[in-house]
Design a protein around this motif. Sequence first.
Motif, PDB file in Angstrom:
ATOM      1  N   GLY A  96      10.554   8.576  -0.706  1.00 27.52           N
ATOM      2  CA  GLY A  96       9.337   7.873  -1.078  1.00 27.52           C
ATOM      3  C   GLY A  96       9.018   6.793  -0.055  1.00 27.52           C
ATOM      4  N   PHE A 138       6.212   3.403   1.049  1.00 23.88           N
ATOM      5  CA  PHE A 138       5.067   2.513   0.878  1.00 23.88           C
ATOM      6  C   PHE A 138       5.140   1.453   1.971  1.00 23.88           C
ATOM      7  N   LEU A 187       7.625   1.761 -10.987  1.00 26.54           N
ATOM      8  CA  LEU A 187       7.724   3.034 -10.277  1.00 26.54           C
ATOM      9  C   LEU A 187       8.213   4.103 -11.253  1.00 26.54           C
ATOM     10  N   GLN A 233       4.143   3.693  -6.800  1.00 27.77           N
ATOM     11  CA  GLN A 233       3.941   3.941  -8.229  1.00 27.77           C
ATOM     12  C   GLN A 233       4.532   5.253  -8.696  1.00 27.77           C
ATOM     13  N   GLN A 234       4.581   6.278  -7.819  1.00 24.96           N
ATOM     14  CA  GLN A 234       5.076   7.586  -8.200  1.00 24.96           C
ATOM     15  C   GLN A 234       6.167   8.018  -7.220  1.00 24.96           C
ATOM     16  N   GLU A 255       0.834  -1.189   0.000  1.00 18.57           N
ATOM     17  CA  GLU A 255       0.000   0.000   0.000  1.00 18.57           C
ATOM     18  C   GLU A 255       0.875   1.247   0.000  1.00 18.57           C
ATOM     19  N   GLY A 256       0.338   2.324  -0.571  1.00 19.98           N
ATOM     20  CA  GLY A 256       1.036   3.605  -0.561  1.00 19.98           C
ATOM     21  C   GLY A 256       1.305   4.140  -1.952  1.00 19.98           C
ATOM     22  N   GLU A 257       1.239   5.478  -2.097  1.00 18.43           N
ATOM     23  CA  GLU A 257       1.478   6.116  -3.396  1.00 18.43           C
ATOM     24  C   GLU A 257       2.930   6.010  -3.825  1.00 18.43           C
ATOM     25  N   GLY A 258       3.830   5.861  -2.856  1.00 19.55           N
ATOM     26  CA  GLY A 258       5.245   5.776  -3.201  1.00 19.55           C
ATOM     27  C   GLY A 258       5.616   4.538  -3.970  1.00 19.55           C
TER      28      GLY A 258
END
Length: 562
Positions: free
Chosen positions: A399, A401, A475, A391-392, A386-389
């Motif tokens: 970063g 996740f 990523l 993918q981006q 989980e976490g936006e880090g």
Amino acid sequence: MSQSEQKETADKPTVSSEPEPKSASVNPRAVCSVCRHLYREPKILPCLHTFCSDCIGQLEPFSASPRGRYTAPEGGGRSGEAAEQDRDSLSFTVLCPECDTEVDIPRSGPAGLSTDHLALDEVFLETLVNDGPLGCDLCGEGSAESRCEVCSLNLCEFCRQAHRRQKRTASHSIQAVTELKARGRLCRPVLCSLHPGQELRLFCQPCDLPVCLECAATLHRDHRCCPTHDVIDRHGDRIRELVSARLRPRLERLEDSLQKVEISQENLQVRADETANQIRAFAREYASAVEAHCLSLLRRLEEIRVQRRNHLHLQRAQLQQALLDVRGSVEFAERLLSCGSDAEILSAKGVTLRRLTSLPAGEVEGYPLVGVIHSRTVDVSRCTVEGEGLQQGTVAQQGHFTLVCRNSGGERLARGGEHILVSIVHKEKNCTVETIVVDNSDGSYSVSYRPEEPGEYSVWVCVRAQHVKGSPFILNVQRKFRQHKGAFHCCSFCSSGGAKEARCGCPGTMPGGFKGCGHGHKGHPGKPHWSCCGSTAEKSECLPQSILAAVSPRGHLRTVEL
């Protein structure tokens, strides 16, 4: 007869029928390393190893080549006949049986090689020492007590006296056989093959050959011939200089290098043995630890088995009792309904209904109907990230996740301690990003990273050396946004009032063939962008009419406000 034939004939020894060695104590310098017999016509190869003439002749040639031109030593040149023979001769190449060096054999064969007179001396001395009494070479009857070193003959006492009386042999050196044996070294004179009995006492410098007195007076009368003792110093010093100045230092260096290599081999073996012992000790300790852990797991398994077995026994007893109760009640009710009269049914209705309604209709309360041991171990296929880090990401920014470990039922584990591996690798530059994994001890693991290069990365997330679902992830890392201080380009299409011929100072190409900023859209061929860094400005509307285009010193269109 030519000088080469003279030398070839002179080199022929008189001990061609020497006996084979009889014991293991034979002098090795008298034995050929190929046939393992005493030397017979020993010849010296160019690599300075000596073998029998017949042994050299039996070597298999593997190439033939023109013989190199002879270079005469200082002070003269070879005769015309010898030079012509050198030009016309061919040599074939063989491998030395001792050192595997490629050596050239003349066309005349082993006979054209130099004779090893030192080897002949060793052979004769070995014969004297090991063969016991010798027969006389002249009369063949008496026992040889002396030896003429000039004629190379073994003589009995009578023949020795006769040898002394003859005028031609009176000056020959005769030695007692016992003295030769006690001396331990034999010096045999080298005789001329053309003039028997004449020792080679002179050296012809133009021919570079030792000759006798009669050869110097006939065949070499126009050549400069000197006594051997006058030229031996010069030629001997030449050999001595090469040995002392070049070969002896190299010999010492080679011995030193060989010693170092041998020491390195010994050290290598010692280190290899030590490492092998360490590996064995580690394997034993590891096997012991695995065995102890295995026993611990087996004990724990036995405890769980006994606990669940007791639980299942109790459950079985309760189920059997419930089964008896239900079966008895059902049988009673069915018999009442099938066999009882109306009055009997009505009279027993109350107690029957109370009993039937009191019995459970499903599971036994508090106990499952099957005996299953639930395991709270991690199931890699159920783990989530989980976490936006994931993918981006942004260059030079942290970063994050989170990895959540779950069991086979999808429930989050309440403990940590799992082996987690996270690897982030740039797909194009093949560079890696350092990651930090923190165990939160609640089934979750926080992962942080800091990329230094923009682009697309591959993110591996593994639990117990197995990829979680979706791994490897993609990523995308973008450049960090910077506050712009440069000139602002406007869309050349808009700033020119819709002229399609307008050109921007930038090399961008817009859809539809327009030259401009390169970010076209319907009704508006391009977005404004910054000139100094080339990044697209986040604006979607065209510049107001109050902005005019002007050419910068670098040729870029930039906007200025009136």
